[in-house]
Design a protein around this motif. Structure first.
Motif, PDB file in Angstrom:
ATOM      1  N   THR A 456      15.246  25.436  32.604  1.00 57.13           N
ATOM      2  CA  THR A 456      14.342  24.575  31.809  1.00 57.13           C
ATOM      3  C   THR A 456      13.278  25.399  31.149  1.00 57.13           C
ATOM      4  N   PRO A 462      20.097  20.711  28.851  1.00 55.97           N
ATOM      5  CA  PRO A 462      20.054  20.447  30.411  1.00 55.97           C
ATOM      6  C   PRO A 462      21.364  20.520  30.858  1.00 55.97           C
ATOM      7  N   LEU A 463      21.655  20.818  32.159  1.00 52.62           N
ATOM      8  CA  LEU A 463      22.876  20.916  32.925  1.00 52.62           C
ATOM      9  C   LEU A 463      23.170  19.790  34.045  1.00 52.62           C
ATOM     10  N   THR A 464      24.287  19.279  34.012  1.00 55.36           N
ATOM     11  CA  THR A 464      24.567  18.498  35.117  1.00 55.36           C
ATOM     12  C   THR A 464      24.530  19.031  36.442  1.00 55.36           C
ATOM     13  N   GLU A 465      24.595  18.206  37.656  1.00 56.72           N
ATOM     14  CA  GLU A 465      24.810  19.048  38.762  1.00 56.72           C
ATOM     15  C   GLU A 465      25.827  20.121  39.148  1.00 56.72           C
ATOM     16  N   ALA A 466      26.950  19.391  38.401  1.00 55.90           N
ATOM     17  CA  ALA A 466      28.319  20.149  38.680  1.00 55.90           C
ATOM     18  C   ALA A 466      28.395  21.520  37.595  1.00 55.90           C
ATOM     19  N   GLN A 467      27.558  21.272  36.641  1.00 52.25           N
ATOM     20  CA  GLN A 467      27.569  22.474  35.610  1.00 52.25           C
ATOM     21  C   GLN A 467      26.617  23.502  36.322  1.00 52.25           C
ATOM     22  N   LEU A 468      25.636  22.995  36.892  1.00 49.06           N
ATOM     23  CA  LEU A 468      24.637  23.952  37.439  1.00 49.06           C
ATOM     24  C   LEU A 468      25.059  24.750  38.606  1.00 49.06           C
ATOM     25  N   ASP A 469      25.786  24.158  39.312  1.00 47.50           N
ATOM     26  CA  ASP A 469      26.860  24.749  40.614  1.00 47.50           C
ATOM     27  C   ASP A 469      27.697  25.791  39.828  1.00 47.50           C
TER      28      ASP A 469
END
Length: 542
Positions: A456, A462-469
């Protein structure tokens, strides 16, 4: 039976006067067979083959995955199958050497390891590769404790530390040199050559072993097998190592990890109870009444946690953050390898004169300082600064490898030298697995904590939660989470965020490793020279 009684009987068997010790009773070896330094040379060839295989294969894994169409899980099993088989069977294999003679088990281990290596090179599927890697681990487990047992029985007490120093030098140099040799073979020959190279090396070790090695067996060597003890210990070791291997994938909060850890504890408890009831136990629990032996075992585990766990991330740092090739990465680690090569024999000589306590404590102090220094590495750290920390690490590890081995093997009775050798190797394997798992969890936690804020803060999309994982998994090994669809102008920014986040995680992991090494200094102060080392050279010759 006391160690002195064992020495006296061995002295009589050699025609010496009771209690005179090896220097008085053990006649010098005539010719090639049984010559101490030639014995060291012969076993070093076999040990080099196994130690080299521990790291050389990692370089070939990506090519194997491509050529044999293997999944990531398959590639993990190529490494895990080997270490699992090795760790589970080391102590049992040491007992086999005590029962049937270390010469026989060493030679069987050499032949089996070389044959399994050749079979892997001829394999055309990843399933066969994994299967024969298991056999490599099993035969490697026969070979390693037998090598220590042969050295213990062949060398007189005043030269044993020097021999173990050279033995440790071979292991350290082979382990650190694996990436260099593997990189050269994969780049210029083929992935199969990484395994085929063991065939001629194994043949050389076999010929030397047949000509040089002489069987040594204590007069009260075990004559039976503790089958239930072997099963319980194998189950306990399997559950422990399996949990450590799978923890990074499953997560430490997963119930399956704790189920296997709980199963391991239960199996160890039942094993310990059974060992007090059986006539000839696999591991006489009285061994651990020796504070120096117990301290040496714990010290070996803690050394491996710091060394193997820290080195695990350094490889990713060199290749994925700095962009070095496997061969270049290996060359950057030459200061570590070089100091282990130079330091191990010197440490053996120092320990012979001064005893193990101060060299071991000093070695762990240097290891702690080196790991602290490695926690300060950055993406722009110069090669000179890296070399200083790597060299200091090698200088610290050398006396620990030598001294802890001598403390464990030298404080065990001669008739249990194989079990003691297996214990030493098992401690190192468990420590390595524990270091990778625990420091890996530290790395993952730090990356998961820092990556969202760093992402950030760099004003990236921004990334989705799945993308962040998925991004977090990539960053944990120093790889920027970019795809073909990533806009070219964002790639440098994403790479910087990924590398900075990785460095913060590696810094924390190295600090934890430094803390483990610092605690190990206190453990080192509990060690002392092997109380039974003098029994070695007076053992009965068969």
């Amino acid at each position: 039976m006391t160690s002195q009684t064992t020495v006296d009987k061995a002295d009589k068997a050699q025609g010496g006067r009771p209690g005179a010790g090896p220097s008085a009773s053990a006649a010098p070896a005539k010719g090639l067979r049984g010559h101490p330094w030639l014995t060291l040379f012969a076993v070093a060839i076999g040990v080099m083959m196994v130690a080299l295989d521990g790291t050389i294969v990692a370089i070939a894994n990506p090519v194997i995955a491509d050529k044999l169409h293997a999944s990531f899980a398959d590639v993990q099993w190529i490494t895990n199958a080997y270490f699992l088989a090795l760790a589970v069977t080391l102590i049992t294999a040491g007992k086999l050497g005590d029962r049937f003679g270390h010469r026989q088990t060493f030679l069987i281990g050499v032949v089996g390891f070389a044959a399994a290596s050749g079979a892997i090179g001829l394999s055309d599927s990843v399933t066969l590769v994994i299967t024969f890697r298991v056999f490599q681990g099993l035969f490697g487990a026969l070979l390693m404790p037998a090598a220590l047992g042969l050295l213990r029985a062949t060398f007189p007490a005043e030269k044993l530390n020097m021999a173990i120093g050279i033995w440790g030098m071979v292991i350290g140099a082979s382990t650190a040199g694996g990436p260099i040799v593997g990189g050269l073979l994969v780049e210029h020959v083929s992935w199969q050559s990484v395994f085929f190279i063991n065939v001629p090396v194994g043949l050389i070790a076999l010929v030397l072993g047949l000509v040089i090695l002489k069987d040594h067996r204590a007069q009260n060597a075990p004559r039976s097998f503790d089958i239930l003890g072997i099963a319980l210990l194998s189950a306990a070791m399997f559950c422990l190592v399996w949990a450590l291997i799978k923890a990074p994938e499953w997560g430490w909060g997963d119930a399956k990890v704790w189920l296997f850890l709980g199963g391991s504890v239960l199996a160890f408890v039942v094993f310990a109870f059974w060992e007090t009831k059986v006539k000839e136990p696999l591991i006489p629990l009285g061994l651990f009444k020796s504070v120096p032996l117990s301290a040496g075992t714990v010290l070996m585990v803690m050394m491996a946690i710091a060394f193997m766990g820290g080195l695990f991330f350094v490889t990713f740092y060199l290749q994925n953050v700095l962009g070095k090739s496997p061969v270049e990465s290996g060359l950057h680690l030459l200061p570590l390898t070089g100091m282990m090569i130079v330091g191990s024999p010197l440490a053996g000589a120092l320990i012979t004169k001064a005893g193990p306590r101060i060299p071991l404590a000093g070695g762990m102090v240097l290891t702690a300082v080196a790991m602290f220094g490695m926690s300060t590495l950055e993406t722009d750290t110069s090669s000179l600064v890296m070399s200083i920390w790597f060299a200091l690490l090698g200088l610290g590890l050398a006396p620990v490898m030598v001294g802890a081995t001598e403390v464990i093997v030298g404080n065990a009775p001669m008739e249990l030298s194989g079990v003691a050798g297996g214990l030493q190797q098992a401690a190192m394997q468990i420590g390595g697995s524990l270091g990778t798992a625990v420091l890996g969890a530290v790395m993952a936690s730090k990356v998961d904590s820092d990556l969202p804020g760093n992402w950030t803060g760099a004003k990236l999309p921004p990334l989705t939660e799945a993308q962040l994982d998925k991004a977090s998994e990539a960053v944990q090994v120093g790889v920027p989470p970019v795809t073909k669809e990533t806009p070219a102008e964002l790639v440098p920014q994403i790479s910087k965020v990924a590398h900075d986040t990785f460095m913060s995680g590696m810094g924390l992991a190295c600090l934890v490793a430094a803390g483990v090494a610092a605690v190990a200094v206190l453990v080192a102060l509990l060690t002392k020279r092997g109380a039974n080392a003098e029994a070695g050279a007076g053992a009965a010759h068969i």
